[in-house]
Design an enzyme around this catalytic site. Structure first.
Site, PDB file in Angstrom:
ATOM      1  N   ASP A 146     -77.011  41.437 -12.358  1.00  0.00           N
ATOM      2  CA  ASP A 146     -76.806  42.875 -12.495  1.00  0.00           C
ATOM      3  C   ASP A 146     -75.344  43.170 -12.170  1.00  0.00           C
ATOM      4  OD1 ASP A 146     -78.800  45.651 -12.184  1.00  0.00           O
ATOM      5  OD2 ASP A 146     -76.685  45.792 -11.630  1.00  0.00           O
ATOM      6  N   ASN A 159     -88.056  49.769 -12.968  1.00  0.00           N
ATOM      7  CA  ASN A 159     -88.100  51.210 -13.193  1.00  0.00           C
ATOM      8  C   ASN A 159     -88.513  51.457 -14.635  1.00  0.00           C
ATOM      9  OD1 ASN A 159     -87.051  51.612 -10.563  1.00  0.00           O
ATOM     10  ND2 ASN A 159     -84.975  51.269 -11.333  1.00  0.00           N
ATOM     11  N   HIS A 190     -86.702  45.836 -18.130  1.00  0.00           N
ATOM     12  CA  HIS A 190     -86.093  44.809 -17.277  1.00  0.00           C
ATOM     13  C   HIS A 190     -86.749  44.793 -15.916  1.00  0.00           C
ATOM     14  CE1 HIS A 190     -83.822  48.575 -17.031  1.00  0.00           C
ATOM     15  NE2 HIS A 190     -83.628  48.296 -15.751  1.00  0.00           N
TER      16      HIS A 190
HETATM   17  P1  AMP Z   1     -82.349  50.670 -14.162  1.00  0.00           P
HETATM   18  O1  AMP Z   1     -81.657  51.782 -13.417  1.00  0.00           O
HETATM   19  O2  AMP Z   1     -83.608  50.169 -13.488  1.00  0.00           O
HETATM   20  O3  AMP Z   1     -82.569  51.034 -15.614  1.00  0.00           O
HETATM   21  O4  AMP Z   1     -81.376  49.448 -14.096  1.00  0.00           O
HETATM   22  C1  AMP Z   1     -80.331  49.230 -14.986  1.00  0.00           C
HETATM   23  C2  AMP Z   1     -79.449  48.228 -14.340  1.00  0.00           C
HETATM   24  O5  AMP Z   1     -78.601  47.672 -15.329  1.00  0.00           O
HETATM   25  C3  AMP Z   1     -78.524  48.792 -13.253  1.00  0.00           C
HETATM   26  O6  AMP Z   1     -78.818  48.157 -12.015  1.00  0.00           O
HETATM   27  C4  AMP Z   1     -77.121  48.468 -13.761  1.00  0.00           C
HETATM   28  O7  AMP Z   1     -76.248  48.079 -12.744  1.00  0.00           O
HETATM   29  C5  AMP Z   1     -77.376  47.340 -14.727  1.00  0.00           C
HETATM   30  N1  AMP Z   1     -76.404  47.182 -15.790  1.00  0.00           N
HETATM   31  C6  AMP Z   1     -75.907  48.135 -16.608  1.00  0.00           C
HETATM   32  N2  AMP Z   1     -75.063  47.611 -17.504  1.00  0.00           N
HETATM   33  C7  AMP Z   1     -75.005  46.272 -17.253  1.00  0.00           C
HETATM   34  C8  AMP Z   1     -74.311  45.184 -17.826  1.00  0.00           C
HETATM   35  N3  AMP Z   1     -73.463  45.340 -18.866  1.00  0.00           N
HETATM   36  N4  AMP Z   1     -74.497  43.951 -17.309  1.00  0.00           N
HETATM   37  C9  AMP Z   1     -75.332  43.781 -16.268  1.00  0.00           C
HETATM   38  N5  AMP Z   1     -76.034  44.771 -15.696  1.00  0.00           N
HETATM   39  C10 AMP Z   1     -75.867  46.005 -16.167  1.00  0.00           C
END
Ligand code: AMP
Ligand code: ZN
Length: 134
Positions: A28, A82, A95
Site C-alpha cells: 500500500d 472496506n 482489495h
Molecule cells: P480503501 O480506502 O480501503 O479503498 O483503500 C485504498 C488503499 O489504496 C489506500 O490505503 C491507499 O493508500 C492505497 N493506494 C492508492 N493508490 C495506490 C497505489 N498507486 N499504489 C498502492 N496503493 C495505493
C-alpha cells in the site's frame, strides 16, 4: 480504467510482493504500518459481493499473512476490507488490506458497540441465516 487495473496491466508501477494468474499483491502506497499490503483480484470487481463464492483470494491472504508475520517485530496482523463508500472504500476495485501490527504502533481500529435485546439478536441471526444457507 481504475488505478488498480492500471497496476495489474503495468501502466503504473507498484511494489509487487505476490502474483499469480488471478491475484496480485503489492505494498500500500501509504503504509498504515510498515509492511501494509493490498491483495486484489486481477479482474475488476467492485466489492466483495461482486466476487464469485469460489474466489480463492483468502488463500493468497493467508500465504501473505504468514510471510508478513516473519518480518521483524511483527506481533499481530489486521485483515481489513472496506466495501462501499460508507465503509470507507476509496478505490472501487475490491482489495483486502493486510496490516501488520507492532507493539505501540499508532494504528487505530475502533468498533462501536450496540447492545441489542435477545429478541433482536434472534431476529437478526435468522435473517442472515435464511439468506446464507444452501
Ligand atoms: P480503501 O480506502 O480501503 O479503498 O483503500 C485504498 C488503499 O489504496 C489506500 O490505503 C491507499 O493508500 C492505497 N493506494 C492508492 N493508490 C495506490 C497505489 N498507486 N499504489 C498502492 N496503493 C495505493
Ligand atoms: Zn480495477
Amino acid at each position: 480504467m481504475c488505478i488498480f487495473c492500471k497496476i495489474v496491466n503495468g501502466e503504473i508501477p507498484a511494489y509487487k510482493v505476490y502474483e499469480d494468474s488471478d491475484f496480485l499483491a503489492f505494498l500500500d502506497i501509504s503504509q498504515a504500518t510498515i509492511g501494509h499490503v493490498l491483495v486484489i483480484p486481477k479482474v475488476h470487481r467492485e466489492t466483495i459481493v461482486d466476487l464469485e463464492e469460489e474466489n480463492k483470494i483468502f488463500a493468497v491472504v493467508i500465504k501473505l499473512a504468514k510471510a508478513i508475520k516473519t518480518l521483524p517485530q511483527v506481533e499481530g496482523i489486521n485483515i481489513l476490507s472496506n466495501n462501499g463508500p460508507v465503509a470507507g472504500q476509496t478505490i472501487n476495485h475490491f482489495h483486502i488490506h493486510i496490516i501488520p501490527r507492532y507493539i505501540d504502533d499508532q494504528m487505530q481500529i475502533k468498533f462501536s458497540e450496540n447492545k441489542l435485546s435477545p429478541e433482536k439478536l434472534t431476529l437478526l441471526s435468522n435473517q442472515i441465516k435464511k439468506k446464507s444457507s444452501v
